[in-house]
Design a protein around this motif. Structure first.
Motif, PDB file in Angstrom:
ATOM      1  N   PRO A 131      43.973  47.811  36.756  1.00 56.52           N
ATOM      2  CA  PRO A 131      43.615  47.060  37.962  1.00 56.52           C
ATOM      3  C   PRO A 131      42.140  47.118  38.339  1.00 56.52           C
ATOM      4  CG  PRO A 131      45.183  48.813  38.446  1.00 56.52           C
ATOM      5  CD  PRO A 131      45.031  48.776  36.980  1.00 56.52           C
ATOM      6  N   HIS A 132      41.530  45.942  38.300  1.00 58.98           N
ATOM      7  CA  HIS A 132      40.126  45.739  38.688  1.00 58.98           C
ATOM      8  C   HIS A 132      39.118  46.492  37.810  1.00 58.98           C
ATOM      9  CE1 HIS A 132      40.980  43.172  42.025  1.00 58.98           C
ATOM     10  NE2 HIS A 132      41.784  44.053  42.579  1.00 58.98           N
ATOM     11  N   ALA A 133      39.569  47.107  36.740  1.00 59.65           N
ATOM     12  CA  ALA A 133      38.600  47.785  35.861  1.00 59.65           C
ATOM     13  C   ALA A 133      37.661  46.737  35.277  1.00 59.65           C
ATOM     14  CB  ALA A 133      39.332  48.525  34.736  1.00 59.65           C
ATOM     15  N   GLY A 134      36.373  46.988  35.366  1.00 59.15           N
ATOM     16  CA  GLY A 134      35.380  46.067  34.801  1.00 59.15           C
ATOM     17  C   GLY A 134      35.069  44.873  35.679  1.00 59.15           C
ATOM     18  N   CYS A 135      35.708  44.778  36.852  1.00 61.04           N
ATOM     19  CA  CYS A 135      35.435  43.619  37.729  1.00 61.04           C
ATOM     20  C   CYS A 135      34.120  43.870  38.478  1.00 61.04           C
ATOM     21  CB  CYS A 135      36.547  43.436  38.763  1.00 61.04           C
ATOM     22  SG  CYS A 135      38.137  43.086  38.012  1.00 61.04           S
ATOM     23  N   PRO A 136      33.230  42.892  38.489  1.00 61.82           N
ATOM     24  CA  PRO A 136      31.971  43.086  39.207  1.00 61.82           C
ATOM     25  C   PRO A 136      32.172  43.065  40.719  1.00 61.82           C
ATOM     26  CG  PRO A 136      32.086  40.874  38.259  1.00 61.82           C
ATOM     27  CD  PRO A 136      33.298  41.600  37.784  1.00 61.82           C
ATOM     28  N   HIS A 137      33.260  42.451  41.181  1.00 62.68           N
ATOM     29  CA  HIS A 137      33.576  42.346  42.604  1.00 62.68           C
ATOM     30  C   HIS A 137      35.024  41.866  42.688  1.00 62.68           C
ATOM     31  CE1 HIS A 137      32.132  38.345  41.299  1.00 62.68           C
ATOM     32  NE2 HIS A 137      33.220  37.970  41.920  1.00 62.68           N
ATOM     33  N   GLN A 138      35.497  41.670  43.903  1.00 63.40           N
ATOM     34  CA  GLN A 138      36.876  41.194  44.063  1.00 63.40           C
ATOM     35  C   GLN A 138      36.874  39.705  44.381  1.00 63.40           C
ATOM     36  OE1 GLN A 138      39.232  43.750  46.544  1.00 63.40           O
ATOM     37  NE2 GLN A 138      40.888  42.255  46.747  1.00 63.40           N
ATOM     38  N   CYS A 139      37.474  38.900  43.516  1.00 61.97           N
ATOM     39  CA  CYS A 139      37.552  37.456  43.764  1.00 61.97           C
ATOM     40  C   CYS A 139      38.438  37.223  44.999  1.00 61.97           C
ATOM     41  CB  CYS A 139      38.136  36.743  42.545  1.00 61.97           C
ATOM     42  SG  CYS A 139      37.218  37.133  41.039  1.00 61.97           S
ATOM     43  N   VAL A 140      38.227  36.109  45.682  1.00 62.08           N
ATOM     44  CA  VAL A 140      38.842  35.948  47.017  1.00 62.08           C
ATOM     45  C   VAL A 140      40.371  36.008  47.010  1.00 62.08           C
ATOM     46  CG1 VAL A 140      36.918  34.618  47.965  1.00 62.08           C
ATOM     47  CG2 VAL A 140      38.848  33.410  46.955  1.00 62.08           C
ATOM     48  N   PHE A 141      40.974  35.575  45.922  1.00 61.37           N
ATOM     49  CA  PHE A 141      42.443  35.487  45.874  1.00 61.37           C
ATOM     50  C   PHE A 141      43.099  36.733  45.289  1.00 61.37           C
ATOM     51  CE2 PHE A 141      40.380  33.490  42.259  1.00 61.37           C
ATOM     52  CZ  PHE A 141      40.839  34.282  41.223  1.00 61.37           C
ATOM     53  N   CYS A 142      42.289  37.677  44.840  1.00 55.17           N
ATOM     54  CA  CYS A 142      42.826  38.731  43.977  1.00 55.17           C
ATOM     55  C   CYS A 142      43.043  40.049  44.705  1.00 55.17           C
ATOM     56  CB  CYS A 142      41.866  38.941  42.803  1.00 55.17           C
ATOM     57  SG  CYS A 142      42.544  40.009  41.532  1.00 55.17           S
ATOM     58  N   ASN A 143      44.105  40.720  44.361  1.00 54.04           N
ATOM     59  CA  ASN A 143      44.312  42.110  44.758  1.00 54.04           C
ATOM     60  C   ASN A 143      45.208  42.748  43.711  1.00 54.04           C
ATOM     61  OD1 ASN A 143      44.754  44.575  45.814  1.00 54.04           O
ATOM     62  ND2 ASN A 143      45.379  43.891  47.856  1.00 54.04           N
ATOM     63  N   GLN A 188      34.437  32.763  44.961  1.00 54.68           N
ATOM     64  CA  GLN A 188      33.535  33.885  44.682  1.00 54.68           C
ATOM     65  C   GLN A 188      33.790  34.491  43.308  1.00 54.68           C
ATOM     66  OE1 GLN A 188      33.377  36.548  48.079  1.00 54.68           O
ATOM     67  NE2 GLN A 188      33.019  34.837  49.474  1.00 54.68           N
ATOM     68  N   ARG A 189      33.923  33.594  42.340  1.00 53.17           N
ATOM     69  CA  ARG A 189      34.174  34.066  40.977  1.00 53.17           C
ATOM     70  C   ARG A 189      32.912  34.638  40.337  1.00 53.17           C
ATOM     71  NH1 ARG A 189      38.342  35.495  38.264  1.00 53.17           N
ATOM     72  NH2 ARG A 189      37.649  34.489  36.359  1.00 53.17           N
ATOM     73  N   GLY A 190      31.761  34.015  40.666  1.00 49.20           N
ATOM     74  CA  GLY A 190      30.529  34.544  40.081  1.00 49.20           C
ATOM     75  C   GLY A 190      30.264  34.051  38.675  1.00 49.20           C
TER      76      GLY A 190
HETATM   77  S1  SF4 Z   1      40.517  37.738  39.408  1.00 50.85           S
HETATM   78 FE1  SF4 Z   1      38.478  38.628  39.821  1.00 50.85          FE
HETATM   79  S2  SF4 Z   1      38.905  40.559  40.868  1.00 50.85           S
HETATM   80 FE2  SF4 Z   1      40.835  39.893  39.959  1.00 50.85          FE
HETATM   81  S3  SF4 Z   1      40.940  40.950  37.990  1.00 50.85           S
HETATM   82 FE3  SF4 Z   1      39.976  38.950  37.608  1.00 50.85          FE
HETATM   83  S4  SF4 Z   1      37.777  39.280  37.784  1.00 50.85           S
HETATM   84 FE4  SF4 Z   1      38.806  41.060  38.697  1.00 50.85          FE
END
Ligand code: SF4
Length: 359
Positions: free
Chosen positions: A30-42, A154-156
């Protein structure tokens, strides 16, 4: 049951089930390697885990627990690192995860490794890390091919990142899947169809389609509570994903998943605030295609019916009926039919539907 009466067959092909069903063992990071949290994601809520990536011991235990359910018909067997941005993880950590999975490939128990990753981290340098490991499949999280929608989520990254990532991974010989979403903030039906077309033009080996839902502790949840975001309804989500499914089917691109994977927390609603989640979402999409084909048949018959019999392959009876017999109720109301029977004919192909008529 084999019917002997004349019948009218649907001119349009129905979805075909793939005879090959891979056995995918998910290892969540979970969220490993993510630069940030995208708006829809948890992902922490979805996977019920706080840890970024499981320990090697935990990975091995997860894989062994899944292998208990492996049947000989399921091929290939793949270990999948999902729920994070695999190529965004630190090099040593990637090597640790790959080493843990590769042990099972060397033992001949598992055929290969797959993972999901962001398009902007799929670079030549990052792909070098995979060298020598039995990685066969890369899933790229495109989500949208509209840069304004990507920015709002906010995908980036941009659509161009996705196009480059797909070409790079394909050039290296990986099987490439693309994940897309519908119902993202700032998107609409036309935008989602356009995203689907652009994804199809990249010729992925498969796609997954996920409807955006409102998960607790996500930015989307804030926007939803302030009335700034409205998710798709379940029926609108099913209809839109159906249009995308048919578009991909026309281009012979398999859609291997539609709708979020059901989990206890999603099903009991404890982390889901709103949005088109249903544990049988994919079934609902295919059932709606069957309903549409039945409508075509009934309309093309050019007459009113008091009672009709629809004939499908036996394994498609529940699909034709729809969830809770919804298709039957719908067709009865729309065409003022008193009785509809759905029968199975094992001699029929599984992508045909026919209307049995009285001669
Ligand atoms: S949707 Fe965004 S926050 Fe969620 S796992 Fe993918 S990159 Fe990470």
């Amino acid at each position: 049951m084999r019917h002997e009466k004349p019948s009218i067959s649907s001119p349009s092909m129905l979805p075909v089930e793939s005879p090959v069903k891979p056995f995918i063992i998910p290892v969540f990071i979970p969220h490993a390697g993510c630069p940030h949290q995208c708006v829809f994601c948890n992902q922490k809520a979805i996977t019920r885990s706080e840890a970024q990536a499981p320990s090697t011991v935990q990975i091995e235990a997860t894989i062994r627990s899944y292998l208990k359910y492996l049947t000989p018909s399921r091929k290939p067997v793949q270990i999948a690192f999902f729920g994070g941005n695999f190529l965004g993880i630190g090099r040593r950590e990637i090597l640790r995860l790959l080493d843990a999975a590769t042990t099972f490939v060397r033992e001949g128990i598992v055929d290969g490794i797959r993972f999901s990753t962001r398009p902007d981290t799929l670079t030549k340098d990052r792909l070098e890390i995979l060298h020598g490991f039995p990685v066969s499949t890369i899933e790229i999280g495109a989500q949208s091919m509209n840069d304004a929608v990507l920015a709002m989520s906010q995908r980036g990254h941009t659509a161009q990142h996705t196009a480059c990532a797909v070409h790079l991974a394909k050039d290296r010989g990986y099987e490439v899947g693309i994940q897309m979403m519908v119902g993202l903030p700032g998107d609409d039906d036309a935008g989602a169809i356009s995203t689907g077309r652009q994804i199809a033009a990249l010729c992925p080996d498969f796609v997954r389609i996920y409807p955006a839902v409102v998960l607790e502790h996500s930015l989307l949840a804030d926007w939803y509570s302030k009335g700034q975001y409205t998710p798709l309804s379940l029926s609108a989500g099913v209809s839109l994903v159906k249009r995308l499914y048919l578009m991909f089917q026309e281009r012979s691109i398999p859609v291997i998943r539609m709708g979020l994977q059901a989990t206890v927390d999603l099903e009991n609603g404890s982390i889901l605030l709103a949005g088109p989640f249903h544990p049988a979402f994919g079934h609902m999409v295919i059932a709606e295609i069957y309903r549409d084909r039945a409508i075509e048949l009934l309309e093309s018959s050019g007459r009113a019916w008091d009672a009709v019999t629809l004939c499908v392959h036996p394994k498609r009876i529940s699909t034709m009926r729809g969830l809770k017999n919804e298709n039957i109720h719908y067709l009865k109301n729309r065409f003022d039919i008193r009785h509809i029977e759905v029968i199975g004919d094992p001699l029929m192909s599984d992508h045909h539907l026919s209307l049995v008529v009285d001669s």
